[in-house]
Design a protein around this motif. Structure first.
Motif, short mmCIF file in Angstrom:
data_model
loop_
_atom_site.label_atom_id
_atom_site.label_comp_id
_atom_site.label_asym_id
_atom_site.label_seq_id
_atom_site.Cartn_x
_atom_site.Cartn_y
_atom_site.Cartn_z
N ARG A 1 0.83 -1.21 0.00
CA ARG A 1 0.00 0.00 0.00
C ARG A 1 0.87 1.26 0.00
N THR A 2 1.91 1.23 0.81
CA THR A 2 2.81 2.39 0.87
C THR A 2 3.48 2.63 -0.48
N HIS A 3 3.92 1.55 -1.11
CA HIS A 3 4.58 1.67 -2.42
C HIS A 3 3.62 2.27 -3.46
N ILE A 4 2.38 1.76 -3.47
CA ILE A 4 1.40 2.27 -4.46
C ILE A 4 1.07 3.73 -4.17
N PHE A 5 0.88 4.05 -2.89
CA PHE A 5 0.53 5.43 -2.55
C PHE A 5 1.67 6.38 -2.90
N ARG A 6 2.91 5.96 -2.66
CA ARG A 6 4.05 6.79 -3.05
C ARG A 6 4.06 7.03 -4.57
N GLU A 7 3.68 5.98 -5.32
CA GLU A 7 3.63 6.14 -6.78
C GLU A 7 2.53 7.12 -7.18
N THR B 1 3.61 10.40 -9.24
CA THR B 1 3.07 10.66 -10.59
C THR B 1 2.21 11.91 -10.60
N GLU B 2 1.52 12.17 -9.48
CA GLU B 2 0.71 13.40 -9.40
C GLU B 2 1.61 14.63 -9.42
N LYS B 3 2.72 14.55 -8.72
CA LYS B 3 3.66 15.67 -8.71
C LYS B 3 4.22 15.93 -10.11
N SER B 4 4.60 14.85 -10.80
CA SER B 4 5.12 14.99 -12.16
C SER B 4 4.06 15.55 -13.10
N TYR B 5 2.82 15.10 -12.90
CA TYR B 5 1.72 15.57 -13.75
C TYR B 5 1.46 17.06 -13.55
N VAL B 6 1.43 17.51 -12.29
CA VAL B 6 1.21 18.93 -12.00
C VAL B 6 2.35 19.77 -12.60
N GLU B 7 3.56 19.29 -12.50
CA GLU B 7 4.70 20.00 -13.10
C GLU B 7 4.54 20.10 -14.62
N SER B 8 4.03 19.05 -15.24
CA SER B 8 3.81 19.07 -16.69
C SER B 8 2.73 20.08 -17.06
N ALA C 1 -6.94 25.79 -16.86
CA ALA C 1 -6.61 26.44 -15.59
C ALA C 1 -7.34 25.75 -14.44
N THR C 2 -8.58 25.35 -14.69
CA THR C 2 -9.35 24.64 -13.66
C THR C 2 -8.71 23.31 -13.32
N ILE C 3 -8.26 22.60 -14.34
CA ILE C 3 -7.61 21.31 -14.12
C ILE C 3 -6.32 21.48 -13.32
N LEU C 4 -5.54 22.49 -13.67
CA LEU C 4 -4.28 22.73 -12.95
C LEU C 4 -4.54 23.06 -11.48
N LEU C 5 -5.52 23.92 -11.21
CA LEU C 5 -5.85 24.29 -9.84
C LEU C 5 -6.35 23.08 -9.05
N THR C 6 -7.20 22.28 -9.68
CA THR C 6 -7.74 21.09 -9.03
C THR C 6 -6.64 20.11 -8.65
N ASN C 7 -5.73 19.89 -9.57
CA ASN C 7 -4.67 18.91 -9.31
C ASN C 7 -3.61 19.43 -8.35
N MET D 1 -6.46 3.02 -12.50
CA MET D 1 -5.54 1.89 -12.43
C MET D 1 -4.82 1.85 -11.08
N LEU D 2 -4.31 2.99 -10.62
CA LEU D 2 -3.57 3.03 -9.37
C LEU D 2 -4.47 2.76 -8.16
N LEU D 3 -5.65 3.36 -8.13
CA LEU D 3 -6.54 3.17 -6.99
C LEU D 3 -7.13 1.76 -6.97
#
Length: 452
Positions: free
Chosen positions: A77-83, A87-94, A126-132, A224-226
């Motif tokens: 669970r910890t491994h999946i949650f870290r992923e 990935t969320e951090k990378s996505y927001v940066e993109s 802009a809404t998507i970026l703020l949400t994420n 997929m992740l959840l």
């Protein structure tokens, strides 16, 4: 003397014999029963004590197994949650790169009309970026104190309604890609700025097209992740129920996004064919049409070319385009359109011509106006692929037609019934005419929609 002695001895023996005492006998029986009961209770106590020890040992063993099992699940669970967080951090940066390295420079340069810029970079971005960003902040806080009893499903349940901006973004994706391709080829100022933005160090190996498709790919990634996280979460865990709700809601959004994505991919494929065929097939890009197969086939049916001539074929679900093999000029690669035929009007026949004792792996495509294509493939496997895929489209069309005819017959019978009801209602002064009118309108609409 001797007789008197005998009598005395008999009397002494009688005095010495035990006298039966009912009270004493009852007391003895009571004491024996009490002793037996005490022995039975002691036996049960000992058995109970042994059972308690055995049960305690069993519970301890199960607890150890559960602990080790939970420990393994917690690691997973910890491994999946870290992923999820990574990935969320990378996505927001993109998304931030998309806004800062593409949207802002293009908006400032004004190389495109404002309407087209808003199509490429819709307000929903802009809404998507703020949400994420909000989602990432909540996930990172959970990660700081993550343990076995921690939850993350509730975070997605809270944020899932805000993710409904994604389908709106996807609806805009087709038009955005079309505008990008058009101006990339025909607008030098746009192409120059796009090349400059693609070369930014934050962009890396990506380009504008890959950034624009990221929001379409993100929600299916959540699912997929959840789903994976849920599979590593016991049903009695505090996070299990919220994960189930989150997965279900995200799946609904992902399904809608996938449908839009397929439409976008199909639109892109149709657009590529449209741009590569000359003269253009004006009605080629249509919502109901999709490409099924394409490739080079030898045509042995032309008397001018008895040895066969290669043509490039595009098979769609409803039409076949026969074009020349690829040619090139200053404008790029293209195919000259030779013939067009509707799939529903052709018939496929498996034949096998022989030339110099060598098989041509051929099949025949016959149609209206004397259409007779004798088409050859490089081997029998390719031939059967073409035959099967063409027959599939013919069968699909026939099935739709049969279904439509059955529907039409049913509606006609319903209309007749409504007409009879109308006559009866007219006699009664009722309003049956309105019902008949509604049925007629429905039938007409269905007929128009399902025409080939």
């Amino acid at each position: 003397m001797g007789g008197g002695g005998s009598k005395k001895k008999a009397a002494a023996d009688a005095d010495a014999a035990p006298v039966y005492d009912p009270v004493a006998e009852e007391e003895r029986r009571r004491r024996a029963e009490d002793e037996r009961r005490r022995a039975e209770l002691e036996r049960k106590r000992r058995e109970s004590a042994v059972a308690v020890v055995v049960q305690a040992a069993a519970r301890a063993m199960l607890a150890r197994r559960r602990y080790h099992g939970d420990l393994k699940l917690n690691v997973k669970r910890t491994h999946i949650f870290r992923e999820i967080v990574a990935t969320e951090k990378s996505y927001v940066e993109s998304l931030e790169t998309l806004v800062e390295c593409f949207e802002r420079p293009f908006t400032a340069a004004k190389v495109l009309p404002e309407v087209e810029l808003k199509t490429i970079f819709p307000p929903g971005l802009a809404t998507i970026l703020l949400t994420n960003k909000t989602l990432l902040e909540k996930l990172e806080k959970r990660l700081e104190t993550w343990r076995w009893a921690s939850r993350c499903g509730d975070v997605f349940v809270e944020i899932v309604d805000l993710l409904k901006a994604y389908p709106t973004y996807v609806n805009n994706y087709n038009a955005a890609i079309a505008i990008l391709q058009q101006h990339q080829e025909n607008t030098p100022a746009f192409a120059k700025l796009l090349k400059k933005c693609n070369g930014h160090k934050r962009v890396g190996r990506h380009d504008l097209f890959s950034f624009l498709i990221m929001p379409i790919q993100r929600v299916p990634r959540y699912v997929m992740l959840l789903t994976d996280l849920k599979s590593k979460t016991p049903e009695d865990h505090c996070d299990y129920e919220s994960l189930c709700v989150a997965v279900k809601k995200l799946q609904e959004i992902a399904t809608l996004i996938n449908e839009r994505k397929r439409e976008a991919e199909n639109f892109q494929a149709l657009l590529e064919v449209y741009n590569s065929v000359r003269p253009p097939v004006d009605d080629l890009v249509a919502p109901h049409r999709y490409i099924v197969a394409k490739g080079i086939l030898m045509d042995y049916g032309d008397k001018k070319h008895p040895a066969g001539k290669p043509y490039y074929f595009f098979l769609f679900n409803d039409i076949v385009l026969k074009t020349s093999t690829q040619k090139s000029d200053k404008k790029g690669n293209y195919h000259n359109l030779k013939e067009r035929v509707e799939v529903c009007k052709v018939k496929v026949v498996d034949i096998n011509l022989q030339q110099q004792k060598k098989s041509r792996h051929t099949f025949q495509l016959m149609g209206p106006n004397g259409l007779n294509w004798v088409l050859g493939c490089k081997d029998d496997e390719k031939k059967m692929q073409w035959i099967n895929v063409i027959n599939e489209q013919i069968q699909a069309h026939n099935a739709k037609q049969a279904s439509f005819q059955d529907f039409k017959k049913h509606k006609t019978a319903t209309l007749k019934g409504r007409d009879l009801d109308k006559d009866d209602d007219d006699d009664d002064g009722g309003g049956g005419g309105a019902a008949a009118s509604v049925t007629t309108t429905t039938t007409t609409t269905t007929t128009t929609t399902t025409q080939c």
